[in-house]
Design a protein around this motif. Structure first.
Motif, PDB file in Angstrom:
ATOM      1  N   ILE A  71       0.844  -1.203   0.000  1.00 41.11           N
ATOM      2  CA  ILE A  71       0.000   0.000   0.000  1.00 41.11           C
ATOM      3  C   ILE A  71       0.871   1.240   0.000  1.00 41.11           C
ATOM      4  CG2 ILE A  71      -1.810   1.269   1.220  1.00 41.11           C
ATOM      5  CD1 ILE A  71      -2.623  -1.469   2.469  1.00 41.11           C
ATOM      6  N   ARG A  72       1.938   1.190   0.770  1.00 40.70           N
ATOM      7  CA  ARG A  72       2.872   2.296   0.797  1.00 40.70           C
ATOM      8  C   ARG A  72       3.497   2.504  -0.582  1.00 40.70           C
ATOM      9  NH1 ARG A  72       4.415   6.530   4.432  1.00 40.70           N
ATOM     10  NH2 ARG A  72       5.443   7.748   2.802  1.00 40.70           N
ATOM     11  N   ALA A  73       3.785   1.397  -1.258  1.00 42.50           N
ATOM     12  CA  ALA A  73       4.350   1.486  -2.608  1.00 42.50           C
ATOM     13  C   ALA A  73       3.360   2.130  -3.576  1.00 42.50           C
ATOM     14  CB  ALA A  73       4.742   0.092  -3.114  1.00 42.50           C
ATOM     15  N   CYS A  74       2.075   1.868  -3.369  1.00 40.94           N
ATOM     16  CA  CYS A  74       1.045   2.491  -4.204  1.00 40.94           C
ATOM     17  C   CYS A  74       1.057   3.998  -4.007  1.00 40.94           C
ATOM     18  CB  CYS A  74      -0.324   1.909  -3.883  1.00 40.94           C
ATOM     19  SG  CYS A  74      -1.674   2.637  -4.832  1.00 40.94           S
ATOM     20  N   ILE A  75       1.153   4.412  -2.742  1.00 40.99           N
ATOM     21  CA  ILE A  75       1.219   5.853  -2.459  1.00 40.99           C
ATOM     22  C   ILE A  75       2.449   6.462  -3.127  1.00 40.99           C
ATOM     23  CG2 ILE A  75       1.546   7.580  -0.640  1.00 40.99           C
ATOM     24  CD1 ILE A  75      -0.106   5.766   1.212  1.00 40.99           C
ATOM     25  N   ASP A  76       3.568   5.775  -2.985  1.00 39.28           N
ATOM     26  CA  ASP A  76       4.803   6.291  -3.586  1.00 39.28           C
ATOM     27  C   ASP A  76       4.685   6.411  -5.106  1.00 39.28           C
ATOM     28  OD1 ASP A  76       6.985   4.497  -1.248  1.00 39.28           O
ATOM     29  OD2 ASP A  76       5.933   6.427  -1.067  1.00 39.28           O
ATOM     30  N   SER A  77       4.001   5.448  -5.729  1.00 34.22           N
ATOM     31  CA  SER A  77       3.880   5.504  -7.191  1.00 34.22           C
ATOM     32  C   SER A  77       2.958   6.657  -7.597  1.00 34.22           C
ATOM     33  CB  SER A  77       3.386   4.187  -7.761  1.00 34.22           C
ATOM     34  OG  SER A  77       2.052   3.937  -7.396  1.00 34.22           O
ATOM     35  N   LEU A  78       1.936   6.932  -6.804  1.00 32.10           N
ATOM     36  CA  LEU A  78       1.062   8.070  -7.099  1.00 32.10           C
ATOM     37  C   LEU A  78       1.827   9.381  -6.963  1.00 32.10           C
ATOM     38  CD1 LEU A  78      -2.243   6.993  -5.289  1.00 32.10           C
ATOM     39  CD2 LEU A  78      -1.763   6.951  -7.735  1.00 32.10           C
ATOM     40  N   VAL A  79       2.738   9.412  -5.980  1.00 29.12           N
ATOM     41  CA  VAL A  79       3.585  10.608  -5.845  1.00 29.12           C
ATOM     42  C   VAL A  79       4.521  10.716  -7.044  1.00 29.12           C
ATOM     43  CG1 VAL A  79       5.455  11.646  -4.498  1.00 29.12           C
ATOM     44  CG2 VAL A  79       3.493  10.649  -3.315  1.00 29.12           C
ATOM     45  N   LYS A  80       5.081   9.605  -7.431  1.00 29.04           N
ATOM     46  CA  LYS A  80       6.026   9.601  -8.546  1.00 29.04           C
ATOM     47  C   LYS A  80       5.347  10.042  -9.847  1.00 29.04           C
ATOM     48  CE  LYS A  80       9.231   6.548 -10.963  1.00 29.04           C
ATOM     49  NZ  LYS A  80       9.666   5.145 -11.142  1.00 29.04           N
ATOM     50  N   GLU A  81       4.083   9.666  -9.999  1.00 30.26           N
ATOM     51  CA  GLU A  81       3.334  10.057 -11.210  1.00 30.26           C
ATOM     52  C   GLU A  81       2.855  11.494 -11.141  1.00 30.26           C
ATOM     53  OE1 GLU A  81       2.901   8.552 -14.059  1.00 30.26           O
ATOM     54  OE2 GLU A  81       4.042   6.799 -13.407  1.00 30.26           O
ATOM     55  N   GLY A  82       3.052  12.113  -9.990  1.00 31.25           N
ATOM     56  CA  GLY A  82       2.639  13.515  -9.876  1.00 31.25           C
ATOM     57  C   GLY A  82       1.159  13.706  -9.596  1.00 31.25           C
ATOM     58  N   LEU A  83       0.470  12.648  -9.154  1.00 26.78           N
ATOM     59  CA  LEU A  83      -0.958  12.757  -8.902  1.00 26.78           C
ATOM     60  C   LEU A  83      -1.257  13.230  -7.483  1.00 26.78           C
ATOM     61  CD1 LEU A  83      -2.222   9.477 -10.632  1.00 26.78           C
ATOM     62  CD2 LEU A  83      -1.793  11.733 -11.620  1.00 26.78           C
TER      63      LEU A  83
END
Lengths: 89, 289
Positions: A71-83
């Motif tokens: 779940i933390r990785a999902c948050i990180d990927s959303l940050v990485k995508e700029g969302l």
């Protein structure tokens, strides 16, 4: 330092039956969020810290502690995508 | 005086071919017989539901061993030969077509209707849209267009264009080959013919109107193999549609929203397109539910 997660500005969110389509005008980029990612995204409302979001999502899906990293990785990927972005307190 | 279907000799001096866009009717006029025969490839006269079109007169005039193209009285281009006339006007018609819908996204899709329901076949160039569309015509569908549709808000409308059939595809349309081979054609860079076929010549009506979509079928070519169909989740369909959509310089957010909304409304399928008989059976079953 606590990270409060919030949506990035300049994005348009469009719901489809199985997730979200997110358009970022500044980057002219489209992202596809499945239902799980959409739920994580929804929790990023500027009021909850990242750890709270992880705990809530785990509870919704009745997941054990071993899922927290994903779940933390999902948050990180959303940050990485700029969302989403963090607003550290 | 002998008259060709859709176009003809309008006075002792001029031949005329008519090519529609959604909002305009281009009257392509020339005194040159060779140019007329070539420009017949651009013939496009569907019944377009909507306001009456604006007439645009385009004259193709012999001029100093070449041809001058004059639109609404203003010279716009000089070209060497009839082939160049066709190539220039083909691009001009496409540009004017998309100008008619300045806010709309443009999707690579064939649009067909049957029993009041609209079906889009979406796929890249060479996926088999046109060939499958003609096969579906034989199954009782009406073709609106075989190449592009405009996505404008909640409405979809086909870009007017007759069916383009490659010479290599004729064996797949044995029952229509004679009719197709009699249509105007253009020779591509490999000297193969591409026919411009009015759907009405194949026994169908040809009517274009904006409206909703009921089914979207994403085509994946499987040439020489079997056909198979599976349901597609909306987000997967959106991704596919996005890859086959051309975006305008402005209003992209709205276009993304329109495509996303379309994917959320329709019944969506992925078709691995191999043999056409199985493909049509798959489509019939999917659209009957």
């Amino acid at each position: 330092m606590a990270e409060v997660m919030m949506r990035a500005s300049g994005i348009e969110v469009h719901e489809v039956p199985d997730g979200y389509i997110v358009y970022q005008g500044a980057r002219d980029n489209v992202c596809y969020l499945n239902k799980t990612a959409a739920i994580v995204f929804e929790f990023c409302d500027g009021k909850l810290e990242a750890d709270d979001i992880v705990a809530r999502v785990a509870k919704i899906f009745d997941l054990g502690g071993s899922a927290h990293a994903e779940i933390r990785a999902c948050i990180d990927s959303l940050v990485k995508e700029g969302l989403i972005r963090s607003n550290s307190k | 005086m002998h008259r060709f279907a859709g176009q003809g000799r309008i006075d002792p001096i001029q031949f005329e071919v008519v090519a529609r866009t959604l909002d305009r009717r281009f009257r392509l006029q020339t005194p040159d017989r060779g140019v007329f025969e070539a420009v017949r490839f651009l013939d496009c006269t569907p019944d377009v539901v909507g306001p009456p079109p604006r007439d645009v007169v385009v004259s193709i005039e012999p001029f100093r061993n070449r041809f001058r193209i004059v639109e609404q009285g203003a010279g716009i281009k000089e070209v060497l030969d009839a082939r160049a006339v066709v190539e220039f006007l083909h691009m001009r018609l496409f540009a004017c077509s998309i100008d008619d819908r300045p806010q709309a996204a443009i999707m690579h899709a064939a649009s067909l209707r049957r029993d009041g329901r609209r079906l889009l076949l979406v796929g890249t160039k060479g996926a088999g849209k046109s060939t499958l569309a003609l096969r579906l015509l034989r199954a009782g569908y009406e073709i609106e267009g075989d190449e592009h549709v405009f996505i404008d808000g909640s409405s979809v409308v086909a870009r007017p264009r007759a069916c383009r059939v490659k010479e290599a595809a004729l064996p797949r349309h044995a029952d229509m080959a004679d009719i197709i081979a009699a249509a105007p054609f253009y020779r591509d860079h490999f000297n193969d013919r591409i026919f411009n076929v009015d759907p009405r010549a194949l026994g169908s009506s040809w009517r274009i109107e904006p409206g909703e979509v009921d089914y979207v079928i994403a085509l994946r070519p499987n040439h020489g193999g079997y056909s198979s169909l599976r349901a597609l989740q909306p987000s997967a369909m959106v991704q596919f549609l996005m890859s086959e959509t051309g975006w305008r310089e402005t209003g992209r957010g709205a276009s993304v929203a329109a495509v996303a909304a379309l994917a959320g409304r329709v019944k969506a399928f992925d078709l691995s397109l191999g043999d056409h008989a199985t493909a049509i059976r798959c489509i019939e079953v999917a659209t009957a539910a």
